[in-house]
Design a protein around this motif. Structure first.
Motif, PDB file in Angstrom:
ATOM      1  N   THR A  47     -13.053 -41.378 -12.761  1.00 60.70           N
ATOM      2  CA  THR A  47     -15.017 -40.889 -12.085  1.00 60.70           C
ATOM      3  C   THR A  47     -15.100 -39.145 -11.619  1.00 60.70           C
ATOM      4  OG1 THR A  47     -14.313 -41.366  -9.714  1.00 60.70           O
ATOM      5  CG2 THR A  47     -15.221 -43.034 -11.310  1.00 60.70           C
ATOM      6  N   ASP A  48     -13.755 -38.865 -11.554  1.00 56.47           N
ATOM      7  CA  ASP A  48     -13.365 -37.145 -11.409  1.00 56.47           C
ATOM      8  C   ASP A  48     -13.556 -36.345 -11.963  1.00 56.47           C
ATOM      9  OD1 ASP A  48     -11.082 -38.191 -10.627  1.00 56.47           O
ATOM     10  OD2 ASP A  48     -11.142 -37.110  -8.480  1.00 56.47           O
ATOM     11  N   ASN A  49     -13.421 -36.649 -13.142  1.00 57.76           N
ATOM     12  CA  ASN A  49     -13.122 -36.319 -14.633  1.00 57.76           C
ATOM     13  C   ASN A  49     -11.318 -35.802 -14.707  1.00 57.76           C
ATOM     14  OD1 ASN A  49     -14.554 -35.872 -16.539  1.00 57.76           O
ATOM     15  ND2 ASN A  49     -15.475 -33.952 -16.577  1.00 57.76           N
ATOM     16  N   LYS A  50     -11.034 -36.247 -13.747  1.00 57.94           N
ATOM     17  CA  LYS A  50      -9.809 -36.666 -14.091  1.00 57.94           C
ATOM     18  C   LYS A  50      -9.308 -36.946 -14.975  1.00 57.94           C
ATOM     19  CE  LYS A  50      -9.222 -34.263  -9.118  1.00 57.94           C
ATOM     20  NZ  LYS A  50      -8.425 -34.885  -8.263  1.00 57.94           N
ATOM     21  N   ASN A  51      -7.612 -36.740 -16.228  1.00 57.12           N
ATOM     22  CA  ASN A  51      -7.424 -37.428 -16.708  1.00 57.12           C
ATOM     23  C   ASN A  51      -5.554 -38.429 -15.743  1.00 57.12           C
ATOM     24  OD1 ASN A  51      -8.535 -37.179 -19.166  1.00 57.12           O
ATOM     25  ND2 ASN A  51      -7.242 -35.219 -19.569  1.00 57.12           N
ATOM     26  N   LEU A  52      -5.954 -39.492 -16.306  1.00 59.55           N
ATOM     27  CA  LEU A  52      -4.593 -40.523 -15.755  1.00 59.55           C
ATOM     28  C   LEU A  52      -4.165 -40.679 -16.717  1.00 59.55           C
ATOM     29  CD1 LEU A  52      -3.659 -41.135 -12.922  1.00 59.55           C
ATOM     30  CD2 LEU A  52      -5.296 -43.672 -12.994  1.00 59.55           C
ATOM     31  N   ASN A  53      -2.438 -40.095 -16.935  1.00 56.96           N
ATOM     32  CA  ASN A  53      -1.479 -40.418 -17.695  1.00 56.96           C
ATOM     33  C   ASN A  53      -0.561 -41.682 -17.510  1.00 56.96           C
ATOM     34  OD1 ASN A  53      -2.431 -38.492 -19.233  1.00 56.96           O
ATOM     35  ND2 ASN A  53      -1.926 -37.129 -17.492  1.00 56.96           N
ATOM     36  N   ILE A  54      -0.672 -42.605 -18.705  1.00 55.54           N
ATOM     37  CA  ILE A  54       0.459 -43.667 -18.196  1.00 55.54           C
ATOM     38  C   ILE A  54       1.116 -43.910 -19.820  1.00 55.54           C
ATOM     39  CG2 ILE A  54      -0.410 -46.728 -18.132  1.00 55.54           C
ATOM     40  CD1 ILE A  54      -2.743 -45.903 -17.138  1.00 55.54           C
ATOM     41  N   GLU A  59       8.593 -52.739 -20.923  1.00 62.01           N
ATOM     42  CA  GLU A  59       8.427 -54.329 -20.147  1.00 62.01           C
ATOM     43  C   GLU A  59       7.789 -52.632 -18.449  1.00 62.01           C
ATOM     44  OE1 GLU A  59       9.314 -57.591 -19.484  1.00 62.01           O
ATOM     45  OE2 GLU A  59       9.701 -57.882 -21.998  1.00 62.01           O
ATOM     46  N   LYS A  60       7.539 -51.529 -18.798  1.00 64.26           N
ATOM     47  CA  LYS A  60       7.125 -50.482 -17.804  1.00 64.26           C
ATOM     48  C   LYS A  60       6.084 -50.279 -17.766  1.00 64.26           C
ATOM     49  CE  LYS A  60      11.935 -49.273 -16.223  1.00 64.26           C
ATOM     50  NZ  LYS A  60      12.158 -49.934 -14.885  1.00 64.26           N
ATOM     51  N   ILE A  61       5.345 -49.671 -16.998  1.00 64.24           N
ATOM     52  CA  ILE A  61       3.870 -49.058 -17.065  1.00 64.24           C
ATOM     53  C   ILE A  61       4.175 -48.060 -16.149  1.00 64.24           C
ATOM     54  CG2 ILE A  61       1.675 -49.458 -16.380  1.00 64.24           C
ATOM     55  CD1 ILE A  61       2.009 -52.450 -16.019  1.00 64.24           C
ATOM     56  N   ILE A  62       4.075 -46.907 -16.315  1.00 64.12           N
ATOM     57  CA  ILE A  62       4.381 -45.120 -15.891  1.00 64.12           C
ATOM     58  C   ILE A  62       3.638 -44.140 -15.585  1.00 64.12           C
ATOM     59  CG2 ILE A  62       6.299 -43.363 -16.073  1.00 64.12           C
ATOM     60  CD1 ILE A  62       7.499 -44.884 -18.283  1.00 64.12           C
ATOM     61  N   PHE A  63       2.960 -44.046 -14.489  1.00 68.07           N
ATOM     62  CA  PHE A  63       2.116 -43.690 -13.912  1.00 68.07           C
ATOM     63  C   PHE A  63       2.895 -42.201 -13.598  1.00 68.07           C
ATOM     64  CE2 PHE A  63       0.096 -47.538 -13.273  1.00 68.07           C
ATOM     65  CZ  PHE A  63      -0.697 -47.900 -13.485  1.00 68.07           C
ATOM     66  N   LYS A  64       2.411 -41.064 -14.643  1.00 72.29           N
ATOM     67  CA  LYS A  64       3.190 -39.739 -14.796  1.00 72.29           C
ATOM     68  C   LYS A  64       2.874 -38.451 -13.387  1.00 72.29           C
ATOM     69  CE  LYS A  64       4.772 -40.226 -19.616  1.00 72.29           C
ATOM     70  NZ  LYS A  64       4.360 -38.973 -20.720  1.00 72.29           N
ATOM     71  N   ASP A  65       1.115 -39.418 -12.682  1.00 72.69           N
ATOM     72  CA  ASP A  65       0.338 -38.904 -12.535  1.00 72.69           C
ATOM     73  C   ASP A  65       0.993 -39.197 -10.442  1.00 72.69           C
ATOM     74  OD1 ASP A  65      -1.448 -37.256 -13.763  1.00 72.69           O
ATOM     75  OD2 ASP A  65      -2.072 -39.389 -14.458  1.00 72.69           O
ATOM     76  N   TYR A  66       1.604 -40.581 -10.474  1.00 71.76           N
ATOM     77  CA  TYR A  66       1.892 -41.140  -9.063  1.00 71.76           C
ATOM     78  C   TYR A  66       3.014 -41.030  -9.407  1.00 71.76           C
ATOM     79  CZ  TYR A  66      -3.062 -41.764  -9.174  1.00 71.76           C
ATOM     80  OH  TYR A  66      -4.668 -41.514  -8.546  1.00 71.76           O
ATOM     81  N   PRO A  67       4.074 -40.026  -9.269  1.00 74.55           N
ATOM     82  CA  PRO A  67       5.753 -40.123  -9.195  1.00 74.55           C
ATOM     83  C   PRO A  67       6.061 -40.732  -7.968  1.00 74.55           C
ATOM     84  CG  PRO A  67       5.228 -38.266  -9.236  1.00 74.55           C
ATOM     85  CD  PRO A  67       3.693 -38.466  -9.371  1.00 74.55           C
ATOM     86  N   ASN A  68       7.234 -41.927  -7.942  1.00 72.36           N
ATOM     87  CA  ASN A  68       7.819 -42.128  -6.742  1.00 72.36           C
ATOM     88  C   ASN A  68       6.478 -43.360  -5.757  1.00 72.36           C
ATOM     89  OD1 ASN A  68      10.070 -42.394  -5.842  1.00 72.36           O
ATOM     90  ND2 ASN A  68       9.875 -41.035  -4.252  1.00 72.36           N
ATOM     91  N   LYS A  69       6.126 -43.514  -6.027  1.00 70.67           N
ATOM     92  CA  LYS A  69       4.594 -44.199  -5.718  1.00 70.67           C
ATOM     93  C   LYS A  69       4.636 -45.365  -6.337  1.00 70.67           C
ATOM     94  CE  LYS A  69       1.644 -40.859  -3.940  1.00 70.67           C
ATOM     95  NZ  LYS A  69       0.698 -40.677  -2.672  1.00 70.67           N
ATOM     96  N   ILE A  70       4.615 -46.130  -5.148  1.00 72.55           N
ATOM     97  CA  ILE A  70       3.742 -47.550  -5.684  1.00 72.55           C
ATOM     98  C   ILE A  70       2.873 -48.162  -6.181  1.00 72.55           C
ATOM     99  CG2 ILE A  70       3.701 -49.845  -4.460  1.00 72.55           C
ATOM    100  CD1 ILE A  70       5.942 -49.257  -2.557  1.00 72.55           C
ATOM    101  N   VAL A  71       2.124 -48.387  -7.098  1.00 71.84           N
ATOM    102  CA  VAL A  71       0.681 -48.328  -7.825  1.00 71.84           C
ATOM    103  C   VAL A  71       0.306 -49.839  -7.673  1.00 71.84           C
ATOM    104  CG1 VAL A  71      -0.191 -47.745  -9.455  1.00 71.84           C
ATOM    105  CG2 VAL A  71       1.543 -45.945  -8.368  1.00 71.84           C
TER     106      VAL A  71
END
Length: 184
Positions: A47-54, A59-71
């Motif tokens: 909503t703040d116009n940023k791209n969230l890369n997944i 069988e893995k869901i990789i959040f490149k914007d949240y490395p080393n975090k539980i999502v």
């Protein structure tokens, strides 16, 4: 009179402990980008116009914007009563575990204006990322289709799905799962 009260409370509890139908009928979605290694690469707009890369791979869901975090990947709609009811829990979890944890909410509504979503976020004091784009349905499809909302996926720091929740989930259960993952 007691019967009416009992019937009302029964219906209310059924609605509370189940989810809403996601109404996922968007046919005009862009296709998931898939490369030779069977990775599905999805970019969602917040909503703040940023791209969230997944990236979804093996069988893995990789959040490149949240490395080393539980999502906590949360699928919701602004009209869904159970979705609204769990927002305070998600806000509290985001505050409590902010260094190691992130909530990402994926709106499953078509043609919802960003201003309306931001108004919803302000009304409920949402302090986490909310995505609002037609591509939100792509990640839903990539994860097998979301049949009811709220549906959430707890993803550990290694990008593996630790837990899937369907319907409203008690704060204590999610908190306990996060604590398990933090010591893992």
């Amino acid at each position: 009179m007691q019967f009416k009260t009992l019937a009302f409370l029964s219906i209310l509890s059924i609605l509370f402990f189940t989810g809403c139908d996601s109404k996922n009928e968007n046919k005009d979605r862009t296709e998931v980008k898939e490369n030779k290694t069977n990775e599905k690469i999805i970019t969602l707009k917040t909503t703040d116009n940023k791209n969230l890369n997944i990236t979804i791979k093996d069988e893995k869901i990789i959040f490149k914007d949240y490395p080393n975090k539980i999502v906590l990947l949360n699928f919701f709609a602004t009209w869904c009563a159970p979705c609204k009811a769990e927002v305070p829990n998600l806000v509290s979890l985001q505050n409590t575990f902010k260094n190691d944890f992130a909530v990402v909410s994926v709106l499953l509504e078509q043609n919802k204006k960003n201003e309306e979503v931001i108004e919803f976020m302000n009304k409920y004091n949402i302090n986490y990322q909310v995505t609002n784009s037609a591509d939100n349905f792509i990640i839903s499809d990539a994860l097998g289709g979301i049949k009811s909302i709220p549906t959430m996926f707890m993803i550990d720091k290694n990008s593996s799905v630790f837990q899937k929740y369907v319907g409203i989930v008690p704060f204590e259960m999610m908190e306990m799962d996060i604590k398990k993952l933090l010591v893992k």
